[in-house]
Each structure stands twice: as C-alpha cells, then as structure tokens.
Design a protein around this motif. Sequence first.
Motif, PDB file in Angstrom:
ATOM      1  N   VAL A  51       0.853  -1.201   0.000  1.00 46.75           N
ATOM      2  CA  VAL A  51       0.000   0.000   0.000  1.00 46.75           C
ATOM      3  C   VAL A  51       0.882   1.241   0.000  1.00 46.75           C
ATOM      4  CG1 VAL A  51      -1.667   1.348   1.359  1.00 46.75           C
ATOM      5  CG2 VAL A  51      -1.993  -1.109   1.089  1.00 46.75           C
ATOM      6  N   ALA A  52       1.931   1.223   0.800  1.00 44.15           N
ATOM      7  CA  ALA A  52       2.855   2.363   0.878  1.00 44.15           C
ATOM      8  C   ALA A  52       3.569   2.603  -0.447  1.00 44.15           C
ATOM      9  CB  ALA A  52       3.867   2.147   1.998  1.00 44.15           C
ATOM     10  N   ARG A  53       3.721   1.549  -1.255  1.00 38.99           N
ATOM     11  CA  ARG A  53       4.324   1.695  -2.580  1.00 38.99           C
ATOM     12  C   ARG A  53       3.316   2.216  -3.607  1.00 38.99           C
ATOM     13  NH1 ARG A  53       5.777  -4.013  -3.136  1.00 38.99           N
ATOM     14  NH2 ARG A  53       5.650  -3.608  -5.365  1.00 38.99           N
ATOM     15  N   GLY A  54       2.057   2.364  -3.186  1.00 43.07           N
ATOM     16  CA  GLY A  54       1.038   2.920  -4.069  1.00 43.07           C
ATOM     17  C   GLY A  54       0.295   1.902  -4.904  1.00 43.07           C
ATOM     18  N   LEU A  55       0.413   0.625  -4.550  1.00 42.24           N
ATOM     19  CA  LEU A  55      -0.264  -0.411  -5.329  1.00 42.24           C
ATOM     20  C   LEU A  55      -1.752  -0.459  -5.005  1.00 42.24           C
ATOM     21  CD1 LEU A  55       2.279  -3.378  -5.096  1.00 42.24           C
ATOM     22  CD2 LEU A  55       2.127  -1.587  -6.825  1.00 42.24           C
ATOM     23  N   SER A  56      -2.545  -0.821  -5.994  1.00 43.91           N
ATOM     24  CA  SER A  56      -3.985  -1.006  -5.796  1.00 43.91           C
ATOM     25  C   SER A  56      -4.231  -2.373  -5.173  1.00 43.91           C
ATOM     26  CB  SER A  56      -4.709  -0.938  -7.142  1.00 43.91           C
ATOM     27  OG  SER A  56      -4.359  -2.075  -7.933  1.00 43.91           O
ATOM     28  N   SER A  59      -9.638  -7.140   3.048  1.00 46.26           N
ATOM     29  CA  SER A  59      -9.783  -7.516   4.454  1.00 46.26           C
ATOM     30  C   SER A  59      -8.548  -7.114   5.261  1.00 46.26           C
ATOM     31  CB  SER A  59     -10.022  -9.020   4.555  1.00 46.26           C
ATOM     32  OG  SER A  59     -10.082  -9.434   5.885  1.00 46.26           O
ATOM     33  N   HIS A  60      -7.361  -7.357   4.694  1.00 51.73           N
ATOM     34  CA  HIS A  60      -6.119  -6.979   5.378  1.00 51.73           C
ATOM     35  C   HIS A  60      -6.029  -5.460   5.536  1.00 51.73           C
ATOM     36  CE1 HIS A  60      -4.453 -10.926   5.721  1.00 51.73           C
ATOM     37  NE2 HIS A  60      -4.310 -11.107   4.420  1.00 51.73           N
ATOM     38  N   VAL A  61      -6.411  -4.727   4.510  1.00 53.65           N
ATOM     39  CA  VAL A  61      -6.368  -3.261   4.586  1.00 53.65           C
ATOM     40  C   VAL A  61      -7.327  -2.776   5.673  1.00 53.65           C
ATOM     41  CG1 VAL A  61      -6.877  -1.108   3.358  1.00 53.65           C
ATOM     42  CG2 VAL A  61      -5.571  -2.913   2.220  1.00 53.65           C
ATOM     43  N   ALA A  62      -8.522  -3.345   5.718  1.00 52.90           N
ATOM     44  CA  ALA A  62      -9.501  -2.958   6.746  1.00 52.90           C
ATOM     45  C   ALA A  62      -8.950  -3.252   8.146  1.00 52.90           C
ATOM     46  CB  ALA A  62     -10.815  -3.697   6.528  1.00 52.90           C
ATOM     47  N   SER A  63      -8.308  -4.386   8.300  1.00 53.49           N
ATOM     48  CA  SER A  63      -7.713  -4.742   9.589  1.00 53.49           C
ATOM     49  C   SER A  63      -6.603  -3.764   9.966  1.00 53.49           C
ATOM     50  CB  SER A  63      -7.166  -6.171   9.526  1.00 53.49           C
ATOM     51  OG  SER A  63      -6.570  -6.528  10.732  1.00 53.49           O
ATOM     52  N   LEU A  64      -5.768  -3.398   8.989  1.00 48.46           N
ATOM     53  CA  LEU A  64      -4.695  -2.426   9.237  1.00 48.46           C
ATOM     54  C   LEU A  64      -5.261  -1.066   9.640  1.00 48.46           C
ATOM     55  CD1 LEU A  64      -2.361  -3.391   6.291  1.00 48.46           C
ATOM     56  CD2 LEU A  64      -1.699  -3.389   8.708  1.00 48.46           C
ATOM     57  N   VAL A 116       0.804   7.373   5.582  1.00 46.26           N
ATOM     58  CA  VAL A 116       1.474   8.376   6.418  1.00 46.26           C
ATOM     59  C   VAL A 116       1.955   7.734   7.720  1.00 46.26           C
ATOM     60  CG1 VAL A 116       1.118  10.487   7.766  1.00 46.26           C
ATOM     61  CG2 VAL A 116       0.277  10.357   5.415  1.00 46.26           C
ATOM     62  N   ALA A 117       1.103   6.919   8.344  1.00 44.52           N
ATOM     63  CA  ALA A 117       1.490   6.246   9.596  1.00 44.52           C
ATOM     64  C   ALA A 117       2.671   5.313   9.366  1.00 44.52           C
ATOM     65  CB  ALA A 117       0.303   5.474  10.165  1.00 44.52           C
ATOM     66  N   ALA A 118       2.681   4.616   8.249  1.00 44.99           N
ATOM     67  CA  ALA A 118       3.782   3.693   7.952  1.00 44.99           C
ATOM     68  C   ALA A 118       5.101   4.437   7.803  1.00 44.99           C
ATOM     69  CB  ALA A 118       3.478   2.898   6.675  1.00 44.99           C
ATOM     70  N   TYR A 119       5.078   5.583   7.140  1.00 42.44           N
ATOM     71  CA  TYR A 119       6.304   6.350   6.940  1.00 42.44           C
ATOM     72  C   TYR A 119       6.731   7.103   8.195  1.00 42.44           C
ATOM     73  CZ  TYR A 119       6.891   5.449   1.976  1.00 42.44           C
ATOM     74  OH  TYR A 119       7.118   4.838   0.779  1.00 42.44           O
ATOM     75  N   THR A 120       5.794   7.757   8.871  1.00 43.70           N
ATOM     76  CA  THR A 120       6.175   8.557  10.044  1.00 43.70           C
ATOM     77  C   THR A 120       6.634   7.691  11.214  1.00 43.70           C
ATOM     78  OG1 THR A 120       3.881   8.696  10.819  1.00 43.70           O
ATOM     79  CG2 THR A 120       4.692  10.512   9.458  1.00 43.70           C
TER      80      THR A 120
END
Length: 95
Positions: A44-49, A66-71, A85-89
């Motif tokens: 997701v952080a790499r911008g993939l769909s 489902s994984h995105v919703a859980s994250l 943003v959370a992943a990078y910061t």
Amino acid sequence: MTGAAGCRARELRAARGHAVPGRRPRPAWASAVTDREREVLRAVARGLSNGEIAAELCISPATVKSHVASLLTKLGVRDRVQLVVAAYTSGFVAG
C-alpha cells in the motif's frame, strides 16, 4: 561491533523493541500486525492497488481488502492515505 555481527546485533535489538542507534523505536501497533498485513502495508505504501497487491502476493482482492480494513483498525486511521502516512512517520517503511 562491525560487519555481519554488528548488523545481527542491531536486528536482534530492533526485534526485541529496543532502541537502535539511528532508528526509531518500533511503533506500538507493530506487534499487533501480522506478517501478511506487514506485506500488504508495504505494498500500500508503494502505491499499489488492491488488485496489484493481490497479484503480487498471490491472494484474492477480497483478502487484500480484508487486510487493509484490519490495518486501518489496528493503526487507528480512517483511510489508505493515513495508513501510508502512519507507515512512513513511524519508520515502518523507510522514506
């Protein structure tokens, strides 16, 4: 320590949640995130769909969703942008 022994020592300290010089401490949510969710978060952080992530990880788009919703829940954010943003910061993903 230098070389491979030094790298391994830093990895062990980081894995245990200890401060490593030059690195941020692990985010509080890191221990709640599964290995697969980590893979999805990096993608997701790499911008993939969702479809691109599904193809890369050999899982269905519904599973990615489902994984995105859980994250989103585990990180306490409301959308993919805040997730990135959370992943990078937090230092989870290197900038």
